[in-house]
Design a protein around this motif. Structure first.
Motif, PDB file in Angstrom:
ATOM      1  N   GLY A 181      42.769  23.587  67.886  1.00 19.70           N
ATOM      2  CA  GLY A 181      41.944  22.439  67.542  1.00 19.70           C
ATOM      3  C   GLY A 181      42.087  21.248  68.463  1.00 19.70           C
ATOM      4  N   ASN A 182      42.829  21.399  69.556  1.00 15.25           N
ATOM      5  CA  ASN A 182      42.997  20.304  70.511  1.00 15.25           C
ATOM      6  C   ASN A 182      41.804  20.253  71.469  1.00 15.25           C
ATOM      7  OD1 ASN A 182      45.667  19.721  69.553  1.00 15.25           O
ATOM      8  ND2 ASN A 182      46.371  21.501  70.693  1.00 15.25           N
ATOM      9  N   PRO A 183      41.295  19.049  71.782  1.00 16.49           N
ATOM     10  CA  PRO A 183      40.168  18.946  72.718  1.00 16.49           C
ATOM     11  C   PRO A 183      40.535  19.493  74.096  1.00 16.49           C
ATOM     12  CG  PRO A 183      40.652  16.818  71.682  1.00 16.49           C
ATOM     13  CD  PRO A 183      41.749  17.750  71.307  1.00 16.49           C
ATOM     14  N   VAL A 184      39.592  20.205  74.715  1.00 18.36           N
ATOM     15  CA  VAL A 184      39.780  20.718  76.072  1.00 18.36           C
ATOM     16  C   VAL A 184      38.484  20.527  76.845  1.00 18.36           C
ATOM     17  CG1 VAL A 184      41.561  22.416  75.508  1.00 18.36           C
ATOM     18  CG2 VAL A 184      39.178  23.071  75.401  1.00 18.36           C
ATOM     19  N   PRO A 185      38.576  20.282  78.158  1.00 16.25           N
ATOM     20  CA  PRO A 185      37.355  20.170  78.959  1.00 16.25           C
ATOM     21  C   PRO A 185      36.706  21.550  79.107  1.00 16.25           C
ATOM     22  CG  PRO A 185      39.292  19.994  80.359  1.00 16.25           C
ATOM     23  CD  PRO A 185      39.780  20.048  78.939  1.00 16.25           C
ATOM     24  N   ALA A 186      35.383  21.567  79.143  1.00 15.73           N
ATOM     25  CA  ALA A 186      34.658  22.832  79.305  1.00 15.73           C
ATOM     26  C   ALA A 186      33.310  22.569  79.942  1.00 15.73           C
ATOM     27  CB  ALA A 186      34.473  23.508  77.947  1.00 15.73           C
ATOM     28  N   GLU A 187      32.829  23.548  80.680  1.00 16.55           N
ATOM     29  CA  GLU A 187      31.468  23.510  81.199  1.00 16.55           C
ATOM     30  C   GLU A 187      30.626  24.352  80.258  1.00 16.55           C
ATOM     31  OE1 GLU A 187      30.937  24.406  85.323  1.00 16.55           O
ATOM     32  OE2 GLU A 187      32.858  23.483  85.840  1.00 16.55           O
ATOM     33  N   VAL A 188      29.590  23.755  79.711  1.00 13.07           N
ATOM     34  CA  VAL A 188      28.749  24.465  78.742  1.00 13.07           C
ATOM     35  C   VAL A 188      27.283  24.328  79.136  1.00 13.07           C
ATOM     36  CG1 VAL A 188      30.382  24.138  76.834  1.00 13.07           C
ATOM     37  CG2 VAL A 188      28.572  22.481  77.184  1.00 13.07           C
ATOM     38  N   SER A 189      26.487  25.250  78.638  1.00 14.50           N
ATOM     39  CA  SER A 189      25.045  25.110  78.768  1.00 14.50           C
ATOM     40  C   SER A 189      24.471  25.227  77.360  1.00 14.50           C
ATOM     41  CB  SER A 189      24.465  26.187  79.691  1.00 14.50           C
ATOM     42  OG  SER A 189      24.666  27.458  79.140  1.00 14.50           O
ATOM     43  N   LEU A 190      23.332  24.609  77.168  1.00 16.55           N
ATOM     44  CA  LEU A 190      22.714  24.578  75.851  1.00 16.55           C
ATOM     45  C   LEU A 190      21.267  25.012  75.986  1.00 16.55           C
ATOM     46  CD1 LEU A 190      22.884  23.692  72.840  1.00 16.55           C
ATOM     47  CD2 LEU A 190      22.189  21.419  73.599  1.00 16.55           C
ATOM     48  N   ALA A 191      20.887  25.984  75.172  1.00 17.07           N
ATOM     49  CA  ALA A 191      19.498  26.445  75.140  1.00 17.07           C
ATOM     50  C   ALA A 191      18.946  26.136  73.757  1.00 17.07           C
ATOM     51  CB  ALA A 191      19.425  27.939  75.423  1.00 17.07           C
ATOM     52  N   ILE A 192      17.765  25.571  73.712  1.00 16.10           N
ATOM     53  CA  ILE A 192      17.141  25.224  72.439  1.00 16.10           C
ATOM     54  C   ILE A 192      15.836  26.000  72.324  1.00 16.10           C
ATOM     55  CG2 ILE A 192      16.161  23.368  71.054  1.00 16.10           C
ATOM     56  CD1 ILE A 192      18.082  21.466  72.521  1.00 16.10           C
TER      57      ILE A 192
END
Length: 189
Positions: free
Chosen positions: A131-142
């Motif tokens: 549950g600790n915050p971590v940096p991440a590269e994400v993409s979002l499709a809607i």
């Protein structure tokens, strides 16, 4: 304790679990059809992690091993024994769960409903398995949810690509050499 059996006929491998975590202790049983047989085993996957010979007293040998990070995401236990000059072998695969490598991604819109041309802001959070915050590269499709009424989402779980079961890269075989009797030269005319 419940065990899972491999498929060998004369030599059978049984493991205390088919899914383990790194650091777990796994018990592996080797059942041989005859007492006091020597059982050669390997713990393998991308390489041989461990190898040795056990004695199957009363037809049963026991191996206890600790699951290490190198065994992730899967490994195999192979065993062989000689029965009248023929190699009898069996193999069983073990899956290593590693929750510490997985991220939890949560997406929260700033509104429950939106109409065409509305602006919606999304909050995207990534955390580790604790549950600790971590940096991440994400993409979002809607997409319009009505599309799923026509065709369900068939996107595979991406975790299988990165951490799915791997094939065993180690192979074992036996060369069935033939032996010829050479006659005594005095008998040859």
């Amino acid at each position: 304790e419940r065990f899972w059996w491999g498929g060998g006929e004369r030599l059978r491998i049984q493991a205390s679990s088919r899914r383990v975590l790194q650091g777990d202790t796994l018990t592996v049983l080797f059942q041989v059809g005859r007492p006091n047989a020597a059982v050669w085993y390997t713990v393998e996957g991308s390489t041989i992690h461990r190898s040795g010979v056990l004695r199957a007293r009363s037809g049963l040998a026991v191996l206890t091993l600790t699951v290490t990070p190198e065994m992730s995401p899967s490994f195999y236990v192979w065993a062989g024994t000689s029965d009248r000059g023929r190699l009898q072998s069996d193999q069983i695969g073990i899956w290593v769960d590693n929750p510490s490598r997985l991220l939890k991604i949560s997406v929260a819109p700033d509104t429950d409903r939106a109409a065409p041309n509305d602006t919606v802001r999304y909050r995207i959070e990534s955390t580790d398995f604790q549950g600790n915050p971590v940096p991440a590269e994400v993409s979002l499709a809607i997409v319009d949810e009505a599309l799923f009424a026509v065709r369900r989402d068939r996107t595979p779980d991406i975790r299988g690509f990165f951490y799915g079961s791997r094939p065993n890269a180690v192979g074992t075989s036996q060369d069935d050499a033939m032996y010829y009797a050479i006659p005594d030269s005095r008998e040859v005319a």
